[in-house]
Design an enzyme around this catalytic site. Structure first.
Site, mmCIF file in Angstrom:
data_model
loop_
_atom_site.group_PDB
_atom_site.id
_atom_site.type_symbol
_atom_site.label_atom_id
_atom_site.label_comp_id
_atom_site.label_asym_id
_atom_site.label_seq_id
_atom_site.Cartn_x
_atom_site.Cartn_y
_atom_site.Cartn_z
ATOM 1 N N GLU A 61 5.062 6.687 6.249
ATOM 2 C CA GLU A 61 3.686 6.389 5.859
ATOM 3 C C GLU A 61 3.397 4.893 5.940
ATOM 4 O O GLU A 61 4.060 4.096 5.273
ATOM 5 C CB GLU A 61 3.438 6.862 4.421
ATOM 6 C CG GLU A 61 2.052 6.525 3.895
ATOM 7 C CD GLU A 61 1.891 6.818 2.415
ATOM 8 O OE1 GLU A 61 0.740 6.850 1.954
ATOM 9 O OE2 GLU A 61 2.910 6.998 1.715
ATOM 10 N N ASP A 66 -2.391 8.174 5.229
ATOM 11 C CA ASP A 66 -3.138 7.975 3.989
ATOM 12 C C ASP A 66 -4.389 7.165 4.325
ATOM 13 O O ASP A 66 -4.305 6.004 4.721
ATOM 14 C CB ASP A 66 -2.266 7.243 2.975
ATOM 15 C CG ASP A 66 -2.891 7.163 1.597
ATOM 16 O OD1 ASP A 66 -4.097 6.845 1.523
ATOM 17 O OD2 ASP A 66 -2.190 7.400 0.599
ATOM 18 N N GLN A 116 -3.547 11.944 3.173
ATOM 19 C CA GLN A 116 -3.851 11.679 1.770
ATOM 20 C C GLN A 116 -5.155 10.908 1.664
ATOM 21 O O GLN A 116 -5.555 10.211 2.597
ATOM 22 C CB GLN A 116 -2.715 10.906 1.091
ATOM 23 C CG GLN A 116 -1.462 11.745 0.891
ATOM 24 C CD GLN A 116 -0.313 10.981 0.281
ATOM 25 O OE1 GLN A 116 -0.191 9.773 0.448
ATOM 26 N NE2 GLN A 116 0.564 11.690 -0.433
ATOM 27 N N GLU A 156 -4.211 11.807 -3.618
ATOM 28 C CA GLU A 156 -3.344 10.782 -4.209
ATOM 29 C C GLU A 156 -4.213 9.647 -4.750
ATOM 30 O O GLU A 156 -4.205 8.533 -4.247
ATOM 31 C CB GLU A 156 -2.319 10.264 -3.194
ATOM 32 C CG GLU A 156 -1.193 9.503 -3.883
ATOM 33 C CD GLU A 156 -0.230 8.844 -2.918
ATOM 34 O OE1 GLU A 156 0.985 8.880 -3.181
ATOM 35 O OE2 GLU A 156 -0.681 8.285 -1.901
#
Length: 270
Positions: free
Chosen positions: A152, A187, A215, A251
């Site tokens: 990530e 993300d 996310q 998240e």
């Protein structure tokens, strides 16, 4: 509309961790993710998943440590991963093996491994080969267990000197490792802070099939996605239009109580 998973490390924090599973189920989530399970026995966590009809879709390998007690404490001691840290190869392998042990019991198909903080005086590029070798090994171990390994990109405001920051850098690591079960956790909160142009990034990377998990959080405060500078209704439509069938992890840190802040998701959970 995308499939949403509650992140139990950031959401429902008004409750003890093991009680958050029931709270997520009451709010009609069918899937969850979290950062680290290592403070709990795998069977304890598995029971909460089963009792509440939830599936676990993602968790992190330990950020450091060579035994479970040290792994459980590592994040609070500012460890941020070992995949790109020289001299930590044994620690990285121990963490991946422990994560795979948990994944088997918890029925989780995806493990995110953290890269680590670039040491002072070291150039990021000099760590790339080490990271690729570690990721290739981890992917091979995970393949035998039927799991994917995820990496990530993380913004440098929240995690200064973190090794991996950009989407293109993540995909370069995949190119170098050549492991089909090594994939990207995209993300959108981190992506917006580092690169912006999030919709274009979705168009660029989701069709590759290399993004195994997405996310979300509002920017800049990392609160609910109906707050801040990102137009999430537009981004959700974009995700759907691109045919992404994976999970979208929530998240974010609720601005008040978790359940009270779920108005943005009314009618959207499936």
């Amino acid at each position: 509309m995308p499939q949403f998973a509650a992140n139990l490390s950031l959401m429902y924090t008004e409750l003890p961790f093991l009680d958050r599973f029931a709270a997520a189920a009451r709010d009609r989530f069918t899937a969850v993710e979290f950062l680290f399970p290592y403070a709990f026995e795998p069977a304890e966590v598995a029971a909460r998943l089963t009792d509440n009809g939830l599936q676990l879709v993602l968790f992190n390998a330990p950020p450091g440590g060579t035994d479970r007690s040290r792994m459980a404490a590592a994040w609070d001691q500012n460890a941020r991963g070992t995949a790109a840290l020289p001299g930590h190869e044994a620690e990285f392998r121990a963490g991946v093996q422990e994560a795979l042990r948990y994944a088997e019991v918890l029925g989780c198909p995806r493990i995110h491994v953290l890269s680590g903080i670039v040491p002072p005086g070291v150039e990021r590029e000099s760590l790339k080969d080490l990271c690729v070798g570690n990721l290739r090994w981890a992917a091979a171990e995970a393949a035998r267990a039927g799991c994917d390994i995820l990496i990530e990109p993380v913004n440098l405001r929240d995690m200064p000197r973190y090794f991996l920051n950009r989407q293109d850098h993540a995909h370069e690591l995949l190119d170098a490792a050549q492991a089909p079960n090594l994939k990207v956790l995209m993300d959108l909160y981190h992506c917006q802070i580092v690169e912006g142009d999030v919709a274009t990034k979705l168009h660029q990377y989701l069709p590759t099939g290399r993004v195994a998990h997405v996310q979300i959080a509002g920017v800049p405060g990392r609160h609910e996605p109906d707050r801040g500078e990102l137009n999430y209704p537009f981004l959700f439509d974009t995700i759907d239009a691109l045919g992404y069938g994976g999970w979208v992890g929530c998240e974010y840190r609720p601005a008040a109580g978790t359940s009270q802040g779920l108005g943005w998701m009314t009618g959207k959970i499936r």
